[in-house]
Design an enzyme around this catalytic site. Structure first.
Site, PDB file in Angstrom:
ATOM      1  N   CYS A  74       0.941  -1.191   0.012  1.00 22.63           N
ATOM      2  CA  CYS A  74       0.127  -0.139  -0.014  1.00 22.63           C
ATOM      3  C   CYS A  74       0.867   1.348  -0.006  1.00 22.63           C
ATOM      4  CB  CYS A  74      -0.912   0.072   1.137  1.00 22.63           C
ATOM      5  SG  CYS A  74      -1.594   1.585   1.521  1.00 22.63           S
ATOM      6  N   CYS A  80      -0.514   5.987   7.488  1.00 20.93           N
ATOM      7  CA  CYS A  80      -1.938   5.606   7.844  1.00 20.93           C
ATOM      8  C   CYS A  80      -1.505   4.524   8.981  1.00 20.93           C
ATOM      9  CB  CYS A  80      -2.595   4.876   6.697  1.00 20.93           C
ATOM     10  SG  CYS A  80      -4.050   3.797   6.966  1.00 20.93           S
ATOM     11  N   TYR A 314     -21.814 -13.102  25.953  1.00 19.37           N
ATOM     12  CA  TYR A 314     -21.210 -12.090  25.100  1.00 19.37           C
ATOM     13  C   TYR A 314     -21.723 -12.372  23.416  1.00 19.37           C
ATOM     14  CZ  TYR A 314     -18.308 -11.373  29.206  1.00 19.37           C
ATOM     15  OH  TYR A 314     -17.910 -11.439  30.373  1.00 19.37           O
ATOM     16  N   CYS A 411     -10.301 -11.853  21.909  1.00 22.01           N
ATOM     17  CA  CYS A 411      -9.528 -10.937  20.941  1.00 22.01           C
ATOM     18  C   CYS A 411      -8.140 -10.163  21.389  1.00 22.01           C
ATOM     19  CB  CYS A 411     -10.482  -9.876  20.352  1.00 22.01           C
ATOM     20  SG  CYS A 411     -11.218  -8.756  21.664  1.00 22.01           S
TER      21      CYS A 411
END
Length: 454
Positions: A74, A80, A314, A411
């Site tokens: 990219c 970014c 959850y 996560c």
């Protein structure tokens, strides 16, 4: 130990990476954090700031590139903030993520052995995101731009074709930009809280090909929306077009109110054989290819034979619950967001699954109440908590309920390690741990663990 001052030059070998993606190296036992480096780089850097035992330095040049360093695909990968690992070979990214999971479980969890299974990587680690949110603004010359915020800032790096996103993003943004220019619609400016056009949310069903566009505005209506709808409908797969009202001074992207402009107000997609309905406000995993692998692993770890009662804590829009319901006798799902539970119930109906029941509330409140008042029990408990992990009241109830298996989808392997330690101290044993790379080119990784009654 040497005393380092601001602007001193240092030569460092990068040996590891931080949670936020900086390279980590040492000189005389003193730790340095250096952005834009990868493991194995030898670099020269300029000292910016020092603390007692560590400091931050700015990369000046790479004196010897790492064997694992590659040219980022990219053009805006550096400025970014989205992809911290693009300069690292994908095989090395997977090794780094696996090491991070292992280190967190041994250091934070205090486990001497970790029964790791190989991390699940992607065959094609690009164009995997089914969702993107693009902020709008003006550049210094007053031109309308969209893209992503530069790391740790709110200045927009212009990028209409993110290589992690779908190819259709570019055409959607082109049409919205042309619409803004044609009708003089001003992008939102955070400092003054003026301007109409905030973010554009784009989602795609990878299996169905259905596309959703939801335009977030700082106002009550979107001028000339009929013309915009006509333009967007030229894009193949366009299924749902809406706008979302967010007039708050906030970093939160979406407001609560969605006005439909075209289509049913949602798109659909599949994970495995299960069909899901996704509305603009729904939480849905952003990488459908890897989600199927992750949920398949969770289902395998749950070891269901058709007679089990399962609790899914959850549960969101019921993504894992419905996956489990295919093989369980009964599944109970708990989630704090009422809209998500509405979606979950709708998704159960959509798939003809009548062995699932959903509760709105905090897992740490619903679970003890159902257990103590109604004597509900569980053969298997599945948890997929937010980044902060499980609440201790929730873990305590899991231990009291004594399911044969706990399947923990995480996560954040640091909070996972903490919760694993709690369960291990209360009669449970960690049997399997497996990483799943949901975010190639970026730092985060998901983990699935099987924890069994000892």
């Amino acid at each position: 130990m040497a005393e380092w001052k601001k602007n001193d030059r240092i030569d460092v070998m990068i040996e590891d990476m931080s949670e936020t993606g900086e390279g980590i190296g040492k000189t005389d036992g003193f730790t340095w954090f250096i952005k834009d480096t990868v493991i194995g780089d030898k670099v020269q850097a300029k000292v910016m700031k020092t603390k007692k035992s560590y400091g931050f330095a700015k990369l000046e040049r790479i004196t010897e590139p790492s064997f694992n360093r590659i040219e980022p695909k990219c053009p805006v990968a550096g400025p970014c903030g989205g992809c911290q690992l693009q300069a690292m070979d994908y095989g090395e990214q997977l090794r780094y993520k696996e090491r991070k999971i292992y280190n967190n479980i041994t250091r934070i969890g205090g486990f001497s052995e970790v029964p790791m299974q190989p991390i699940m990587g992607m065959d094609e680690p690009w164009r995997y995101r089914n969702k993107a949110q693009f902020p709008w603004g003006l550049d210094k010359d007053g031109n309308i731009v969209t893209g992503f915020y530069a790391g740790r800032t709110h200045s927009i790096i212009s990028c209409e074709d993110c290589l992690l996103g779908i190819e259709e993003n570019q055409e959607v943004l082109r049409q919205i930009k042309a619409h803004m220019e044609r009708y003089h619609l001003i992008p939102y400016e955070e400092a003054s809280h003026k301007g109409l056009i905030r973010h554009t949310l784009i989602r795609k069903g990878f299996r169905t090909g259905e596309i959703m566009v939801c335009q977030v505005i700082n106002g009550n209506s979107l001028p000339h929306s009929k013309e915009l709808v006509e333009r967007l409908l030229e894009i193949p797969g366009m299924t749902s077009i809406s706008f979302n009202i967010n007039k708050e001074r906030t970093n939160v992207i979406l407001g609560d109110k969605v006005e439909n402009l075209y289509g049913p107000g949602y798109i659909t997609d599949f994970i495995g054989a299960v069909k899901y309905r996704i509305s603009p406000l729904s939480f849905y995993q952003v990488n459908p290819v890897q989600t199927e692998k992750l949920y398949g692993t969770a289902l395998a770890y749950a070891g269901l034979t058709g007679v089990e009662t399962v609790w899914d804590l959850y549960c969101g829009i019921g993504t894992i619950s419905l996956f489990l319901a295919q093989k369980a006798k009964k599944v109970y799902g708990v989630e704090i967001v009422p809209q998500a539970i509405e979606d979950a119930r709708e998704n159960a109906r959509l798939n003809g699954l009548d062995n699932v029941e959903f509760f709105v509330g905090k897992a740490e409140e619903v679970l003890p109440e159902q257990y103590e008042k109604h004597q509900v029990y569980a053969d298997v408990i599945v948890v997929d908590p937010p980044r902060k992990g499980c609440d201790e009241a929730c873990l305590n109830t899991i231990v009291k309920m004594g399911p044969k298996r706990v399947v923990y989808v995480s996560c954040d392997s640091a909070t996972l390690a903490r919760d694993m330690k709690y369960l291990a101290e209360n009669g449970y044993k960690v049997e399997k741990v497996r990483g799943c790379d949901m975010f190639p080119q970026a730092l985060h990784t998901e983990v699935c663990c099987l924890i069994v009654k000892a």
